[in-house]
Enzyme design. Structure first.
Site, mmCIF file in Angstrom:
data_model
loop_
_atom_site.group_PDB
_atom_site.id
_atom_site.type_symbol
_atom_site.label_atom_id
_atom_site.label_comp_id
_atom_site.label_asym_id
_atom_site.label_seq_id
_atom_site.Cartn_x
_atom_site.Cartn_y
_atom_site.Cartn_z
ATOM 1 N N GLU A 39 0.835 -1.195 0.000
ATOM 2 C CA GLU A 39 0.000 0.000 0.000
ATOM 3 C C GLU A 39 0.880 1.259 0.000
ATOM 4 O OE1 GLU A 39 -3.656 1.758 2.799
ATOM 5 O OE2 GLU A 39 -2.388 0.100 3.497
ATOM 6 N N LYS A 55 -9.418 2.373 -2.124
ATOM 7 C CA LYS A 55 -9.613 1.783 -0.798
ATOM 8 C C LYS A 55 -11.006 2.136 -0.306
ATOM 9 C CE LYS A 55 -7.159 1.146 3.598
ATOM 10 N NZ LYS A 55 -5.913 1.480 4.335
ATOM 11 N N CYS A 115 -5.493 -3.197 2.140
ATOM 12 C CA CYS A 115 -5.295 -3.302 3.587
ATOM 13 C C CYS A 115 -6.577 -3.461 4.400
ATOM 14 C CB CYS A 115 -4.490 -2.104 4.084
ATOM 15 S SG CYS A 115 -3.759 -2.401 5.728
#
Length: 638
Positions: A46, A115, A170
């Site tokens: 990330e 994300k 994540c």
């Protein structure tokens, strides 16, 4: 790739916080290393172009400007890289800043996965700099190109329709409803995660279980690339904990705090086979997620992952012992229920001193204990005939006595002689009639004793024998309850070994160990110099090979040529390729030809994922043809 194996890499790079061009150089260098290792899907952490820990530096225009230039450089490098590459970066679009994973292939940016869930608790405060991604992907204008932007973008290989990849970032996988769920339902078979998950006490174990669980739940491959050494340590430390998982199994895991690249192969054909069979894994009828094509060359993937010679048997000793105890309990519980339901006074077990009848007797004794019945009501019947050796006879007798069973000896030679005379068979001709007459006589004896004693006949045959049809039809093929019907031969051996290791009777243990040391044989041919003359594995092949074949045929439906390839890897140094091919052909011939025996099996408990019950797990026509399977193997010999 031709047999479904896709080599993937999760790479942690040596970054410098906010040093975009250093990071760009490191990413390109490691990308080439991953490609050299054969990886077709390469995943970086990330925000790795800048470093995850830039904090308020993410709002600096100069940093975001250089990120765009650096991304173009990395994208250009993929022109010479036969792979789909995922790189994390901050992306400024329409006056907002997003945390994204760019998908790069063949010199182009294919899409930006945003994300979805931004952590803003504990040590995380992403909402200070970033905006949550849109609920649905849309097309944006980026550097003069129209590019997909948003969650759950599907990337499909133009050269291999089954290879569909999707990314998340994540925290997304830590959320209650990860974006990867919908992506998998719409066909993504490999999921990747560009992550920056810091290290705290015990977090690595939780992370492992999380990735294993997600890959299992979605019946998918999962490639998790985590930030590592090089990120700021102002408040936290990142360990580069990379993980590659497949359907609940970790294939490869990086050593933490080492910034490693890990590489393994995900078998997408295996995953698709699992999905097809699993009716609770339901794909969505209406496909609405955007899809973009990427390009890779289809070639044979060099395999680095290992394949156990005994897939039915856990390799870890502690797990194996737990598995053995569980199996014995399942077998005994099944038999206990049947004994109680039928009001059987006795259980009749034909004992030969071989592995299968030994296990059946042990299970019966356990079932009697559970039912509160006296083991003297277990009638252990030994039926010596032409092929019986003193070793197996003595073992059968002593074992029965040590378990408290009632031993009954019924020599059948005279009855078989009469039968030969009645049907006009020459006793000097040791053919299938000679052998099967004994097997059927033994079954008749057991059935009739069960009638006399108000009992039931306990079947001893195992799953490996059922797969090969190594049983006399209406002989040892038949019983009133087959306790071993779902237990492969390789596992039978470990169950008996486990019982020997855990029983407190030294004399019984010694007998069981000698049974384990005795060659597998039906003992239907006269012995030579007092030793067993008829060894099953000389006739039908090694059971460890057949169990390996059986596992991959039934569990995943692999094509014969793929099973042959895996067997050569698993048994390298044990069997040569000619031997493996010979017995694989034997397996397919017998498996198809002997289905009629499996179509009328007695009841018996299922103990594992692979089973052959015609009522549950394996429904196959008794007259199905093996031609297609044999042709696949014969093509390898040309």
């Amino acid at each position: 790739m031709k047999q479904g194996f896709i080599k993937v890499a999760a790479v942690t790079v040596d970054i410098r916080v906010a040093d975009v061009w250093h990071n760009c150089k490191e990413i390109c260098k490691r990308m080439k290393e991953a490609e050299k290792a054969g990886a077709k899907i390469i995943v970086f952490p990330e925000l790795c172009l800048t470093g995850y820990t830039c904090s308020d530096l993410f709002t600096q225009d100069i940093l975001l400007k250089e990120v765009r230039r650096a991304l173009a450089k990395v994208a250009e490098e993929t022109r010479h890289t036969e792979a789909l590459v995922f790189v994390g970066l901050p992306l400024a679009i329409d006056g907002e800043l997003y945390n994204v994973a760019a998908a790069l292939n063949d010199g182009k940016i294919l899409g930006f996965t945003t994300k979805t869930f931004l952590p803003n608790y504990g040590e995380f405060y992403e909402m200070r700099q970033f905006r949550q991604g849109p609920k649905k992907a849309r097309v944006i204008s980026y550097e003069g190109e129209e590019i997909l932007f948003g969650p759950q973008i599907l990337y499909q290989a133009a050269e291999m329709d089954d290879l569909v990849v999707s990314a998340e970032i994540c925290e997304d996988v830590w959320s209650p409803v990860p974006p990867s769920i919908e992506a998998a339902r719409e066909g993504a078979v490999i999921l990747v995660n560009c992550s920056a998950s810091d290290e705290t006490i015990g977090k690595d174990s939780y992370r492992e279980e999380l990735i294993k669980g997600q890959s299992a739940r979605l019946i998918a491959g999962y490639v998790y690339a985590n930030a590592g050494d090089g990120e700021s340590t102002t408040d936290v430390v990142f360990g580069g904990h990379n993980i590659i998982a497949e359907n609940g199994t970790i294939l490869k895991e990086a050593k933490r705090f080492a910034n490693e690249m890990i590489v393994s192969e995900i078998d997408i054909f295996r995953l698709l086979s699992e999905r097809r069979k699993n009716t609770t894994f339901q794909t969505t009828e209406e496909r609405h997620l955007p899809k973009v094509l990427f390009h890779i060359s289809v070639e044979e993937t060099a395999l680095t992952r290992s394949f156990a010679q005994t897939p039915f048997v856990p390799q870890n000793m502690a797990e194996r012992e737990k598995r053995c105890e569980e199996i014995l309990m399942i077998q005994a519980m099944g038999l206990k229920k049947r004994l109680v339901h039928t009001h059987s006074r006795t259980a009749v077990v034909g004992i030969s001193g071989g592995l299968d009848s030994t296990l059946a007797l042990l299970v019966t004794a356990k079932a009697f204990d559970m039912a509160g019945k006296d083991c003297k009501d277990i009638i252990a019947v030994t039926m010596p005939c032409f092929g019986t050796t003193d070793r197996t006879y003595q073992n059968a007798c002593l074992m029965s006595k040590k378990l408290g069973a009632t031993l009954k000896e019924v020599p059948i030679a005279d009855a078989v002689h009469v039968h030969f005379r009645d049907i006009g068979h020459d006793e000097e001709v040791h053919d299938v009639t000679y052998e099967n007459s004994q097997a059927r006589e033994r079954t008749q004896v057991l059935m009739d004793i069960a009638n006399q004693e108000w009992g039931m006949v306990i079947g001893t045959g195992d799953m490996s024998e059922l797969a090969l049809g190594w049983a006399t039809y209406n002989g040892d093929h038949m019983s009133m309850y087959g306790v071993n019907a779902s237990v492969p031969k390789t596992l039978v051996r470990h169950l008996v070994q486990y019982y020997a290791d855990t029983c407190e009777d030294q004399e019984l243990k010694e007998v069981l160990l000698d049974v384990l040391d005795t060659p597998v044989s039906p003992e239907l041919l006269p012995p030579k110099d007092g030793e067993i003359a008829q060894k099953t594995e000389d006739l039908v092949g090694p059971y460890e090979l057949h169990d390996f074949y059986l596992y991959y045929v039934l569990r995943f439906g692999f094509e014969p040529s793929k099973i042959y390839r895996l067997a050569k890897l698993a048994f390298e140094g044990t069997y040569d390729s000619v031997t493996i091919m010979k017995w694989l052909k034997t397996f397919y011939r017998r498996f198809f030809a002997q289905q009629f025996k499996r179509s009328c099996l007695p009841d018996g408990p299922k103990i594992g994922t692979v089973a052959l019950s015609p009522r549950g797990d394996w429904r196959m026509p008794s007259d199905a043809c093996a031609a297609v399977w044999m042709q696949d193997l014969e093509a390898l010999e040309k």
